[in-house]
Design an enzyme around this catalytic site. Sequence first.
Site, PDB file in Angstrom:
ATOM      1  N   HIS A  94      64.652  47.202  66.724  1.00  0.00           N
ATOM      2  CA  HIS A  94      64.516  47.792  65.333  1.00  0.00           C
ATOM      3  C   HIS A  94      65.191  46.946  64.274  1.00  0.00           C
ATOM      4  CE1 HIS A  94      63.921  51.988  67.377  1.00  0.00           C
ATOM      5  NE2 HIS A  94      62.621  51.570  66.823  1.00  0.00           N
ATOM      6  N   CYS A 144      72.189  53.851  64.956  1.00  0.00           N
ATOM      7  CA  CYS A 144      70.975  54.584  65.766  1.00  0.00           C
ATOM      8  C   CYS A 144      71.434  55.980  65.685  1.00  0.00           C
ATOM      9  CB  CYS A 144      71.009  53.843  66.743  1.00  0.00           C
ATOM     10  SG  CYS A 144      70.084  52.050  66.939  1.00  0.00           S
ATOM     11  N   LEU A 171      47.768   5.461  69.610  1.00  0.00           N
ATOM     12  CA  LEU A 171      47.515   5.615  68.191  1.00  0.00           C
ATOM     13  C   LEU A 171      46.187   5.258  67.792  1.00  0.00           C
ATOM     14  CD1 LEU A 171      48.955   4.778  65.469  1.00  0.00           C
ATOM     15  CD2 LEU A 171      48.860   2.419  65.953  1.00  0.00           C
TER      16      LEU A 171
END
Length: 702
Positions: free
Chosen positions: A168, A264, A635
């Site tokens: 949360h 909370c 390369l």
Amino acid sequence: MTSSLRFLMCPPDHYDVDYVINPWMEGNIHKSSRDRAVEQWQKLHNIIQDHAIVDLVKPEMGIPDMVFTANAGLVLGKTVVLSRFFHKERQGEEPFFKQWFEDNGYTVHELPKDLPFEGAGDALLDREGRCLWAGYGFRSELDSHPYLAKWLDIEVVSLRLMDERFYHLDTCFCPLNNGYLLYYPPAFDAYSNRMIEMRVPKAKRIPISEPDAVTFACNAVNIEEIVILNKASDELKQRLTQADFRVIETPLTEFLKAGGASKCLTLRVTEPVRVELHASAAIESRTVRLEGHLLDSGLINQALDVIVEAGGSFQVLNFNLGEQRQSTSSADVKVTAPSHDVMETIMSQLIDLGALPPPQEMCDCQLEAVIQAGVSPDDFYVTTIYPTEVRVEGRWVKVEKQRMDAAIVIRTDGSRPECKLLRDLEGGDRVVVGIEGIRTIRKTESREQRNTQEFSFMGAGVSSERRVELVVEQIAWELRQIRDQGGKVVVTAGPVVIHTGGGEHLAHLVREGYVQALLGGNAIAVHDMEQSIMGTSLGVDMKRGVSVRGGHRHHLKVINAVRRCGSIAQAVEQGIVKNGIFYECVRHNIPFSLAGSIRDDGPLPDTQMDLIKAQEEYTRLIEGADMILMLSSMLHSIGVGNMTPAGVRMVCVDINPAVVTKLSDRGSVESVGVVTDVGLFLSLLIQQLDKLTSPYRVVEVV
């Protein structure tokens, strides 16, 4: 003195850890002490009641998390947006909180049932009332944010949560009075952190460390100058004190077991409305369609992963599953992004996967003219290896000269659109920009097709001896097929081919007509001819495997000899070079291109030291290729891969797994990765080709 602020709390009469819906609950089922939880909750209640008014909602049997009232909803003035819980374990709370809000005179708004939003746990008002910070990623959906902006008439700033421990927003983010912000930056993605930094001055930001974060220091209740929290380090307390806050610690360890702390456990229900500020949300939504073997190929998973990983969210509006194994499927997906920039990023990646807007939303591609030669307009579309079409005057037109990392140019003379490198852009060229009117054509691949090509996908056992032999058998068969049908195979090779004894085998492939073009650098030609003239490679005797005295000079003597002749072809004609890869190329008129680099000795007269011209030569030789063999040259192979469109079979061989992965992972089903010694690979390849005594013929169906 008691503030006029009001908070809603719920006594923990029925609180316990009854299930697992976040990481903090793991291992804590029924391990919370009810008595200790009541004691800790009561202390928090008393502290808050000393500074504000506390209202209580009646706890309900069988709903243990109702104690976390922050998730009841989001309040602004006398308006509340009720929570829609993500997990079914908490959905039983909704009617009880709704009843409380209605009984207390609030106007209640309810989101659609399938749209999760978890109240003030994921939506926090800036304490100055200027905006609403809204989190998404774990419990709340991004699509809920436009509803918040509309119903609460406030600007919404969307923040994406990345760490499941901080599921949360209020577990890692706490707006404080006077514009301060307490937060844990690693809990957010890079875009969200930039948004925070843009809106909150550095002097007002209080980032916390992980030890403070995991004790939920951000899950704090702020009442004017007071900050009430579970626990804080001395460093954090000092920082808050310097900002003129008074810290009150109150242990909430029993609630930490369920993933919550002081914030909370409370819901602030008196949030003043700033009447001069009005709704706005940068959120964008679009719908796209995907078609193909969406499940078999994993395409639908790739698309949804692209959306989420880029910071967006999705809703599958419609999914039509193919009824037969060979049937294709289709899906309509709603894509939501927190800003236009993020949406552009997501859409460009979805286009690469073949996604299209709905027919009613299709429009022509957008064009901007090149003002400065070699410089594209901003926001130009960057091409991929996949066949691409652009919509011009209501028609889809194929783009020519397909390659990676180019721009699409549409001329006014009616010629077809084509890919052009930035350096090749000319003044007046019209370049495709944005994401509208562009589509890529992805090869639809059924389960049966993938099973027949299973050897081509890299796995943990790809480099085992038997596995390599199986791959080589298939490649040999394809090489014979391409040769006998008059196709084209291009080889990109590095000097390791010579060092590992593979030179004679590659020369054999050239001699027998399996190679139609050869690409490499200065080194492979030097060491091939060193072996031909001196019998060494890098001064090592190729037959005995030992260094030769003075051998380190051999390659320079070879370079000098070829330079005296004027070219590799002249060295062959004059009998200087009597065997080897480049001898066979000259004798059988096989074109080759050598691209130079800063480390090259000499170089050979055939080596193109102009990088742009070398790229042009490579592109010309690659055109029309059916297969490209990349032999231990990272390369040059990467460069070749960028020039090659989808549909060309690419075989990447290297002893280093990381190199093979990088070269073969192009998002193309035509790529084959082989982790093995390149000399061994070529030896096995020749053996397998010798077994194929009959030429490949196409069977005509009568």
